[in-house]
Motif scaffolding. Structure first.
Motif, PDB file in Angstrom:
ATOM      1  N   ALA A  35       0.830  -1.204   0.000  1.00 39.46           N
ATOM      2  CA  ALA A  35       0.000   0.000   0.000  1.00 39.46           C
ATOM      3  C   ALA A  35       0.869   1.260   0.000  1.00 39.46           C
ATOM      4  CB  ALA A  35      -0.932  -0.014   1.214  1.00 39.46           C
ATOM      5  N   LYS A  36       1.923   1.231   0.787  1.00 43.74           N
ATOM      6  CA  LYS A  36       2.828   2.380   0.853  1.00 43.74           C
ATOM      7  C   LYS A  36       3.584   2.556  -0.463  1.00 43.74           C
ATOM      8  CE  LYS A  36       6.649   4.333   3.562  1.00 43.74           C
ATOM      9  NZ  LYS A  36       7.552   4.129   4.718  1.00 43.74           N
ATOM     10  N   SER A  37       4.075   1.442  -1.008  1.00 40.64           N
ATOM     11  CA  SER A  37       4.875   1.496  -2.233  1.00 40.64           C
ATOM     12  C   SER A  37       4.059   1.968  -3.431  1.00 40.64           C
ATOM     13  CB  SER A  37       5.462   0.111  -2.525  1.00 40.64           C
ATOM     14  OG  SER A  37       6.059   0.059  -3.797  1.00 40.64           O
ATOM     15  N   GLU A  38       2.817   1.480  -3.541  1.00 39.26           N
ATOM     16  CA  GLU A  38       1.989   1.775  -4.714  1.00 39.26           C
ATOM     17  C   GLU A  38       1.056   2.960  -4.505  1.00 39.26           C
ATOM     18  OE1 GLU A  38       2.369   0.230  -7.700  1.00 39.26           O
ATOM     19  OE2 GLU A  38       4.094  -0.693  -6.710  1.00 39.26           O
ATOM     20  N   GLY A  39       0.999   3.462  -3.286  1.00 36.43           N
ATOM     21  CA  GLY A  39       0.217   4.667  -3.028  1.00 36.43           C
ATOM     22  C   GLY A  39      -1.281   4.471  -3.012  1.00 36.43           C
TER      23      GLY A  39
END
Length: 399
Positions: A35-39
């Motif tokens: 979730a953090k990596s792909e926004g």
């Protein structure tokens, strides 16, 4: 602004899972990192699905040929064993058959025809029609089968499963006899000790054989229901849902998965404040239109899931409403009318079973539908995405 995207299914990468790994922690960390990596943001009623393969691997739920053989000997002793209706699969059944044959002096292998239970064809329907054979009543010996159909190789694998399974049995030191029939009672002409290897029809097969006087009848979910000489086991499904790990071992279907899904749900809520549903999934339940294979070789699509995934869809068909109830409307008026209809349906919690407005919606359990989507997303090869995040599945036209 109105949201213009409905259901999204993402395969999430994770570390290679090994026996003893804390899988729940890995799943939670992988979802949050993705979730953090792909926004993207996590939402209430998202679904996190974890493939059964990594669950069983983390549990170390494996068994060897020798351990399977020992349990077969425990169940059948020195009798000739009829091995009934196995699926045609090097991955799913070949190692199990090695174990079964290693525990027997003689195996009478009875194959269904023209195809196995999940749609793998020994012969084509056209070839069957041309032969004049009645598959519901005719019992074929191996010799007669070869006279009629010769040597047939599977469309995708290039394997003649009759030859392949016979050699497996003989290489394990057992005598092999192969017959072809679709009536389970036909096996009783050869032996009254039977191991029925069908998956979804196993209860009926067992009942028919017992009523017909079989002395011993087991199904695959009777084998390795407890540990044998230190093996893994599955107290509910036995060998069902197992697949090849090495040339001498199988990975069993995972056990006691409820603890995993509930822990993942709890920890995701603690870290995100979102109520996310969690499930373990195996084979999806769908059929290939070319190979005719029905994918579901596991006993169930999902062996465990959180409470919010219980039940079936309760949806209306938009095109039915547009063509019938609101046929005179268009544009914004049509959209508003359909949206209001759906809102009222949801507010009333109305069960639409048997209602014409729900015709054409998919009459399957949520876990079977979502598990099938997860299986198609993760694939069965080298994608490296054993975790699937599904968002927007429970949205409708009003959201």
């Amino acid at each position: 602004m109105e949201r213009l995207v409905g259901t999204v299914s993402r395969g999430l990468r994770a570390p290679i899972i090994r026996q003893g790994d804390d899988l729940a922690a890995i799943v939670v960390d992988s979802v949050l990192a993705a979730a953090k990596s792909e926004g993207f943001a996590l939402r209430d009623r998202d679904v996190v699905a974890v493939t059964e393969a990594v669950v069983a691997r983390a549990q170390g739920n494996y068994a060897t040929i020798e351990q399977i053989a020992e349990d077969v000997r425990n169940k059948f002793g020195e009798e000739t064993v009829g091995v009934l209706f196995p699926i045609l699969s090097r991955n799913r059944f070949a190692i199990c058959l090695k174990g079964i044959a290693s525990g027997c002096k003689k195996v009478v292998l009875m194959l269904s025809y023209p195809s196995d239970e999940v749609g793998n064809h020994l012969i084509s329907m056209d070839a069957l029609d041309e032969s004049g054979v009645n598959p519901w009543s005719d019992v074929l010996t191996e010799e007669r089968y070869r006279e009629l159909f010769g040597y047939q190789k599977h469309t995708f694998t290039g394997v003649d499963y009759v030859e392949y399974y016979k050699k497996l049995i003989e290489d394990c030191g057992a005598e092999a006899e192969i017959v072809f029939a679709n009536n389970p009672k036909a096996i009783l002409n050869y032996t009254d000790c039977v191991l029925a290897c069908d998956i979804h029809t196993r209860a009926r097969t067992k009942r028919i054989l017992k009523e017909a006087g079989a002395k011993v009848v087991c199904t695959l979910d009777d084998i390795l229901t407890s540990s044998v000489n230190g093996s893994g086991y599955n107290d509910k499904y036995g060998l069902l849902g197992s697949n090849k790990a090495t040339e001498t071992t199988v990975k069993l279907f995972p056990i006691h998965c409820e603890e995993l899904v509930e822990r993942v749900q709890r920890e995701l809520f603690e870290k995100t404040g979102k109520h996310i549903e969690v499930m373990v999934y195996g084979d999806g339940a769908f059929k290939d239109p070319v190979g005719k294979i029905w994918e579901l070789a596991d006993p169930v699509v999902s062996p465990a899931y959180t409470a919010g995934l219980e039940g079936t869809p309760n949806e209306v068909k938009l095109k039915y409403l547009a063509d019938n109830d609101f046929a005179s409307l268009s544009g914004k008026e049509l959209k508003d009318a359909i949206s209001q209809y759906i809102r009222e349906k949801d507010e009333k919690a109305e069960n639409l079973t048997g209602n014409m407005v729900s015709q054409g919606t998919t009459p399957r359990r949520l876990t079977d539908l979502i598990g099938s989507l997860a299986d198609l997303t993760s694939g069965s090869g080298d994608k490296g995405t054993p975790i699937v995040l599904i968002q927007g599945y429970f949205d409708n036209y009003t959201k």
